[in-house]
Design a protein around this motif. Structure first.
Motif, PDB file in Angstrom:
ATOM      1  N   LEU A   1      38.331  31.384  34.549  1.00  0.00           N
ATOM      2  CA  LEU A   1      39.588  31.911  35.085  1.00  0.00           C
ATOM      3  C   LEU A   1      39.616  31.829  36.615  1.00  0.00           C
ATOM      4  O   LEU A   1      40.125  32.713  37.307  1.00  0.00           O
ATOM      5  CB  LEU A   1      39.832  33.352  34.614  1.00  0.00           C
TER       6      LEU A   1
ATOM      7  N   GLU B   1      48.410  40.047  37.230  1.00  0.00           N
ATOM      8  CA  GLU B   1      47.045  39.923  37.723  1.00  0.00           C
ATOM      9  C   GLU B   1      46.685  38.464  37.957  1.00  0.00           C
ATOM     10  O   GLU B   1      46.011  38.122  38.946  1.00  0.00           O
ATOM     11  CB  GLU B   1      46.056  40.554  36.728  1.00  0.00           C
ATOM     12  N   ILE B   2      47.138  37.605  37.081  1.00  0.00           N
ATOM     13  CA  ILE B   2      46.886  36.168  37.222  1.00  0.00           C
ATOM     14  C   ILE B   2      47.577  35.629  38.465  1.00  0.00           C
ATOM     15  O   ILE B   2      46.988  34.890  39.264  1.00  0.00           O
ATOM     16  CB  ILE B   2      47.376  35.418  35.968  1.00  0.00           C
TER      17      ILE B   2
ATOM     18  N   TYR C   1      49.520  39.058  28.649  1.00  0.00           N
ATOM     19  CA  TYR C   1      48.248  39.315  29.340  1.00  0.00           C
ATOM     20  C   TYR C   1      47.665  40.642  28.859  1.00  0.00           C
ATOM     21  O   TYR C   1      46.468  40.731  28.533  1.00  0.00           O
ATOM     22  CB  TYR C   1      48.468  39.353  30.849  1.00  0.00           C
TER      23      TYR C   1
ATOM     24  N   LEU D   1      40.838  41.380  34.937  1.00  0.00           N
ATOM     25  CA  LEU D   1      40.595  39.942  35.046  1.00  0.00           C
ATOM     26  C   LEU D   1      39.106  39.660  35.134  1.00  0.00           C
ATOM     27  O   LEU D   1      38.597  38.726  34.498  1.00  0.00           O
ATOM     28  CB  LEU D   1      41.331  39.392  36.266  1.00  0.00           C
ATOM     29  N   GLU D   2      38.395  40.477  35.903  1.00  0.00           N
ATOM     30  CA  GLU D   2      36.951  40.300  35.999  1.00  0.00           C
ATOM     31  C   GLU D   2      36.289  40.574  34.651  1.00  0.00           C
ATOM     32  O   GLU D   2      35.326  39.895  34.264  1.00  0.00           O
ATOM     33  CB  GLU D   2      36.378  41.231  37.069  1.00  0.00           C
TER      34      GLU D   2
ATOM     35  N   ARG E   1      36.259  37.669  32.389  1.00  0.00           N
ATOM     36  CA  ARG E   1      35.252  36.651  32.736  1.00  0.00           C
ATOM     37  C   ARG E   1      33.896  36.939  32.085  1.00  0.00           C
ATOM     38  O   ARG E   1      33.042  36.056  32.053  1.00  0.00           O
ATOM     39  CB  ARG E   1      35.082  36.564  34.252  1.00  0.00           C
TER      40      ARG E   1
END
Length: 548
Positions: free
Chosen positions: A60, A190-191, A275, A291-292, A295
């Motif tokens: 990402l 967030e993206i 999302y 978001l982290e 990952r």
């Protein structure tokens, strides 16, 4: 003794590998030797990495280009596929629809059993055997799959390369793997804030820069690159023509779009609910940085977390959450707005559709059975920000009459559900025919353009559906479009050359709207691109005012 035997076997294996490599075609990239394979008159180099594996902390995130090569690269096996998310029809779909869809996927959708992994950012190059360095035009294919599936392994170009040799216009075929689904096309606030929208398109752009740098080692001319795509690949071609203010960085000199144009989509932030669904399904809803967190989960977890999101066979049809939208970086505004602003690479292009683009996606809304339900569906799903007065003309232009619907020209037949043919006509025009005609109207007076509509490979219930033309283009020997595309790649004009199965294809202009029609049982005909012109004009105006 046991260790001695192992050492002997290792030595034999190494010797055998060296012997095979010595007899195989090779190419030198920087300080590396790339070992390919030859099949008939085509030499292939599969799965050469063009970017660092987007795994761990690189998931990402924008692609990181490979900065150099050393050692030996085995490019003899079909490349690893990016994680695939195949569309599935609704489990409650009527049996007739399920049977028609099964026939469609068998006939029109290529697949591969090559392994899948996030470490998939690779490029495959296929050349006429015996090609000299730096000489040939290059055709770069961006595969289809709704931005959720597809791969270089599923779409090799052997037949296209062989046909180019037969025509005396040899070309090189290049195929790019790029990230898909939640790994490459996730949206939301967030993206956007992190600048990691449209990662699949960003992958493609890095691969195009790789081609510019390295294709001469394979015999290609980096100044003679044409990018070609089908469906999501065609939308990708349009995006590359439009991004960066229309500055194509010298990466390509022409484009071909099968069933895909600048989409009538809006901002990537509209995808926030999707999302949030992925985050929740992945177990990241409680994370301080969602978001982290995404990952850190496993590949399978992220893939499964996104499986519930809509696909082209879902209720919402063509409006999936995976289509490119404005992300503020790669696409600074909605695609059609960028076209209106003149942000388009000034290169020749070909664009075309099948006759019945909307039949496939309309199968998912079979439970829309009344006129009012159809009206509500259009307003709520496609044009939620438009007023009822704005969309009112659509219901007269797309009447509740099976004979006016798609599959077109089939009377009352193929009505798989009470509003199916009406829905198919609307979705096909909204997502394909209207955007194609909009792009042509905006650009055909500024740069050379050709357009087509295909009526090939009819299927029960679906007519001439999305993808029915590309099957013939990749088949052994190809078809007329294959010959046109090869000639266009070589000369920037689809006409001329040695093909005996083509006719003169006039350029498109918004006055006469000449278009090539490929018709089963008839052949090639020059027609006029004016079907449902009033309806398409209304759709175009609505899509510009209310991108989705």
């Amino acid at each position: 003794m046991h260790r001695s035997l192992l050492q002997s076997w290792s030595a034999l294996a190494a010797f055998a590998y060296v012997a095979v490599a010595a007899s195989s075609p090779t190419v030198t990239l920087d300080k590396a030797t790339v070992i390919g394979t030859q099949q008939g008159s085509v030499t292939s180099y599969f799965g050469i990495p063009y970017a660092e594996p987007p795994v761990g902390d690189l998931r990402l995130r924008p692609p990181q280009p490979v900065t150099g090569y050393n050692g030996t690269i085995d490019a003899t096996a079909p490349a690893t596929q990016c994680p695939q998310l195949l569309p599935a029809p609704r489990s409650d779909a009527p049996q007739e629809i399920l049977e028609d869809l099964q026939a469609y996927f068998v006939a029109d959708i290529p697949s591969s059993d090559a392994p899948q992994s996030e470490d998939c950012l690779s490029i495959s190059v296929q050349i006429p055997s015996g090609t000299n360095p730096g000489a040939l035009p290059v055709l770069v294919f961006l595969y289809d799959g709704g931005f959720t599936f597809g791969s270089t392994a599923a779409t090799p170009g052997n037949a296209i390369v062989e046909r180019s040799v037969e025509l005396g216009q040899p070309i090189i075929y290049v195929n790019i793997n790029y990230r898909l689904g939640a790994f490459g096309s996730l949206g939301g606030q967030e993206i956007k804030e992190a600048g990691v929208g449209n990662l699949g398109l960003q992958d493609q752009r890095v691969a195009l820069r790789w081609i510019k740098q390295y294709i001469s080692a394979f015999g290609g001319d980096p100044s003679k690159v044409t990018i070609w795509g089908f469906s999501s690949g065609a939308i990708s071609v349009a995006a590359h023509m439009i991004t960066n203010g229309g500055n194509n960085e010298g990466l390509f000199r022409a484009g071909i779009m099968n069933s895909g144009s600048p989409t009538p989509t809006g901002d990537i932030e509209i995808l926030q609910p999707f999302y949030d669904t992925v985050v929740a399904n992945a177990g990241c809803a409680g994370a301080a940085d969602t978001l982290e967190c995404l990952r850190t989960v496993s590949t399978e977890t992220l893939l499964t977390a996104s499986a519930a999101l809509p696909n082209i066979l879902s209720y919402s049809g063509v409006l999936t959450p995976w289509i490119p939208r404005a992300d503020g970086v790669f696409l600074e505004a909605p695609l059609q707005h960028l076209v209106l602003a003149g942000s388009v690479a000034n290169v020749p292009f070909i664009t075309g559709d099948t006759l019945d683009e909307g039949t496939l996606s309309a199968t998912g809304s079979f439970n829309i059975t009344t006129d009012q339900e159809f009206r509500d569906y259009i307003h709520q799903t496609f044009l939620p920000s438009a007023s009822e007065a704005e969309i009112a003309p659509l219901f007269e232009l797309y009447p509740d009459d099976p004979a006016a619907g798609s599959p077109f020209g089939t009377g009352d037949a193929n009505q798989l559900a009470p509003q199916y043919k009406r829905m198919a006509a609307f979705q096909g025009d909204a997502a394909f025919q209207a955007p194609r005609r909009f792009f042509l109207d905006q650009r055909s007076s500024k740069q050379p353009a050709w357009s087509f509509v295909s009526q090939q490979n009819m299927l029960s219930g679906l007519g001439f559906p999305h993808g029915s033309d590309v099957v013939s283009e990749f088949a052994e020997g190809g078809d007329a479009l294959t010959d046109y595309f090869i000639q266009f790649t070589a000369t920037l004009d689809p006409n001329g050359g040695a093909s005996e199965r083509t006719i003169n294809w006039p350029k498109y202009d918004s006055g006469n709207r000449s278009i090539l029609e490929i018709i089963d049982g008839t052949g090639l005909v020059i027609g006029t691109d004016n079907a449902r012109s009033d309806a398409i004009a209304v759709l175009t105006n609505l899509s510009i005012a209310h991108p989705v």
